[in-house]
Design an enzyme around this catalytic site. Structure first.
Site, short mmCIF file in Angstrom:
data_model
loop_
_atom_site.label_atom_id
_atom_site.label_comp_id
_atom_site.label_asym_id
_atom_site.label_seq_id
_atom_site.Cartn_x
_atom_site.Cartn_y
_atom_site.Cartn_z
N GLU A 77 -4.81 -2.55 -0.36
CA GLU A 77 -5.02 -1.11 -0.15
C GLU A 77 -6.42 -0.86 0.40
OE1 GLU A 77 -3.98 0.51 -4.01
OE2 GLU A 77 -1.91 0.80 -3.36
N SER A 104 -4.03 3.30 -1.22
CA SER A 104 -3.58 3.79 -2.52
C SER A 104 -2.92 5.15 -2.37
CB SER A 104 -4.79 3.91 -3.45
OG SER A 104 -4.45 4.64 -4.62
#
Lengths: 208, 303
Positions: A77, A104
């Site tokens: 991420e 995220s």
């Protein structure tokens, strides 16, 4: 809550197999944007350069993080690339960012994610260089590197080395870096594209 | 869960599987999602189990379970652990992840000192549970409930809420009935089921990771979800859940507004109401009376 759709999918020479923007969490003003790229070919390169006072960056620059797709880096991420400190100091809170990584669900900003094909399997991100002009038109579904095909073809692709993936991380000064196991890293090197959900190669369902 | 299984004459057996911690795993927990899916699938296939209740929380666990259950295809339910109760810092409730990213920028710009940063760290680390924003954990739990793999109303609840314990016990009872009736994941992980999940992903301003995970779960049932479909549905179904990072609220606000049943009731025209829920009756029956409570779920005509 917002008039923007949650997701927009874009295509173009940079992402023939598509890329995703969470338009609902983006800045509407950046969803149609044209700017010069600053290209990082690994997470480490990004960390090393992002807060460098000498970084040639303006609020209109396009930050690119390549080499971080399912095969290149197990797709972490890392897509919400930090705003360079010299721009934070000027009050800049969002920039156009592009990556083959994920981000995220708690992240936000104008970030083009899951660029496919990823850098590690021949995607054009590997051939981008600082200064290339990139244009995004989210409403039209277009993401384009304004670089002549012959110029791109002549460039050497910058590929993420597998050693980066296997090296693991060291969490504190007192712990030594761990080497990750061969089984998972090898399986990761054989992962399918993000557009198929990045399953193992043994998955019964073909990529397309 | 075990109390529920026993209450209706079943024999519960607990077995461990690997845990995927989102914060610390190197290089990323994503590298292990497929490994967990293999582990759970093969454990189920290799043991004489009649049904399974998969306990988990957070980003990769839920999709890995869904992938495994889709392939093993024995009667199955998920029970998730809920979201972390928000803590207040400088007069505002901190949203997991989202607030950290904002304050990290403040710190890097020199506007947040070491002492405040240390205090922020203690606030962010308080309590059990998944992210209380519309992160991937919240999003995937909502996907699981929408797909009929979790009992209705159980996906959006705070960790420690007694109602979560009650729904876990109910899942124990329900799985015994499902095992008896032969209700398999393949009955809900269908083209129509994934259509509903995609329709529910747009109004919550869900995580981009859910696109990857839904494609992987659908792939286990040989169903392909083209990327463009997510964008097309996003263009048709507006964001109505006012939850961070797209909105201003946090997951407790979504729970107070009625959670998944209230959300699905609001977007009912975009759903296939004939699909079964994990409770048994079709989705349309569930949504009758699940209507508007206001708050963090806006009406679609006044977003």
């Amino acid at each position: 809550v917002t008039s923007e759709p949650t997701f927009t999918v874009v295509h173009g020479n940079l992402a023939p197999d598509g890329a995703v923007i969470k338009t609902a969490a983006a800045s509407p003003a950046l969803l149609r944007h044209r700017g010069q790229a600053i290209v990082f070919h690994s997470y480490q390169e990004m960390r090393d350069r992002i807060d460098d006072p000498a970084l040639d960056v303006t609020p209109d620059s396009v930050l690119v993080l390549a080499g971080c797709g399912p095969v290149g880096a197990a797709m972490p991420e890392w897509g919400m690339i930090p705003i360079p400190r010299k721009l934070l100091d000027q009050g800049v809170t969002d920039m156009l960012r592009i990556s083959d990584a994920r981000m995220s669900g708690t992240s936000f900003g104008t970030v083009v994610l899951h660029v496919a094909p990823e850098s590690a399997v021949g995607g054009l991100l590997a051939r981008l260089r600082d200064g290339d002009v990139i244009s995004l038109d989210a409403a039209a579904g277009e993401l384009t590197a304004e670089v002549a095909p012959a110029v791109l073809a002549a460039r050497e692709p910058v590929l993420p080395p597998i050693t980066d993936l296997r090296a693991g991380r060291s969490w504190t000064a007192s712990t030594s870096p761990r080497r990750l196991g061969d089984a998972t890293t090898t399986s990761c090197r054989r992962a399918r594209s993000a557009r198929s959900g990045s399953p193992n190669r043994s998955s019964a369902v073909p990529d397309r | 869960v075990q109390a529920g299984v026993r209450a209706v004459g079943g024999l519960p057996l607990a077995f461990p599987v690997m845990s995927l911690s989102e914060d610390l795993m190197a290089p990323t927990a994503m590298m292990y999602r497929n490994l967990l899916a293999i582990e759970v699938e093969e454990t189920i296939r290799s043991q004489p189990l009649d049904g399974i209740v998969a306990l988990g929380n957070c980003d990769k666990t839920v999709p890995a379970y869904l992938m495994a259950l889709a392939s093993a295809d024995i009667p199955a339910l998920l029970v998730t652990g809920g979201f972390r109760v928000p803590v207040t810092f400088r007069g505002e409730r901190l949203g997991s992840g989202t607030s950290l990213w904002r304050y990290d920028d403040e710190r890097r710009a020199g506007r947040l000192g070491d002492a405040d940063w240390a205090r922020l760290e203690t606030c962010l680390g308080q309590g059990l549970g998944a992210c209380n924003t519309m992160g991937t954990a919240s999003t995937m739990a909502i996907m699981a409930e929408t797909l009929g793999m979790m009992l209705p109303g159980s996906a959006v609840a705070a960790t420690g809420d007694p109602r979560l314990t009650a729904s876990a016990e109910a899942a124990g009872r329900r799985i015994v009935a499902m095992a008896g009736a032969g209700n398999r994941p393949s009955a809900v992980l269908t083209e129509a089921g994934f259509g509903n999940a995609i329709a529910a992903l747009a109004p919550i301003g869900g995580s981009t990771n859910a696109i990857i995970h839904l494609c992987a779960v659908a792939g286990r049932r040989a169903i392909r979800l083209p990327l463009q479909r997510f964008a097309d549905v996003s263009a048709a179904v507006p964001v109505i859940a006012d939850i961070s990072p797209v909105g201003a609220g946090l997951m407790p606000d979504l729970a107070a507004a009625g959670g998944v049943p209230a959300l699905l009731a609001e977007i009912a025209p975009h759903l296939d109401l004939s699909v079964p829920t994990a409770a048994g009756p079709p989705l349309g029956d569930l949504l009758t009376g699940a209507g508007r409570r206001g708050g963090a779920i806006r009406p679609v005509d006044n977003r």
